[in-house]
Design a protein around this motif. Sequence first.
Motif: not given
Length: 302
Positions: A156-162, A169, A173
């Motif tokens: 569920q980790v958002d790549s943009r947030m990462k 991130a 999560q």
Amino acid sequence: MSEGASPRRLHMIFNPTAGGSRGRRYAKVVERLRDGGCAIHEQPTTKRGDAESFAATLRPDSYDTLVAAGGDGTINEVVNGLMANPDPLARALPLAVLPLGTANVLAAEIGLSVRPAEIASAILSGRPQPISVGVANGRHFMLMAGVGFDAHVVSQVDSRMKKRIGKGAYVLQTLRQLRKFGFPSYRVTVDGETFEVASAIVANAHFYGGRFVAAPRARLDAPTLEVCLFGRSGRLNAMRYAAALSLNLLSRLGDYRVVTGSTIEIRGPLEDPLQGDGDIIASLPAEIAVRPGALNMLMPKG
């Protein structure tokens, strides 16, 4: 290439999205390698899967060493590509690492710092060593494969947030999953012995999620895998395990154990995610095995 000799023809698969200090690190390493006499063929990725495709079609007769420049996910793609390459000489090429990721767990595992001078030195004069690779439902992993709470966090980790906040991130999560995760049970069978657990990590390396130690006996060159079994379910226990991991106290918990094996089966909710090296690589049910001596990793001296 003989052990300790400087590679002169490098094929470098790299993730160009690394900016800031990571981009400068990459440029400094390349500069040092060229100053050391290396001819470098750079092959940048443009999308997910490129690194795997590049490694799968690599012609090994043109190069002395393959360099994977990126995070653990990029390295995982390169490894899967090499394992799919029809030329056995490709898998015999020394594989070097230029760490540009968030956690760089593999670099830590082999004792490689993120200093450009030390990275370049490792590529120029490191020693090739056969290492084992794990495989889960046909997908390979270098570090670990996990099922349960951590796999749902990864999924569920958002790549943009990462990209924006890095490890933060995963923290965000984790907090979200603590509220919504249903904490089902899993049946893990290791070389014929079955365990009912809340979550499990199949480790090919002893570091996890950075510099945390989950499986102290796990080594990349071992012919077996270490299976970390978390016995108790629920939010409080998930937080307790996370705290123990961060404090290197997992081994003191009576409901945590590590068993050694080479053939692992994991059963649980159908299509539940299985994470490998920080990305989702498969879903349940899962069949996991180890392939000893599958690749040659270029290790730093000492």
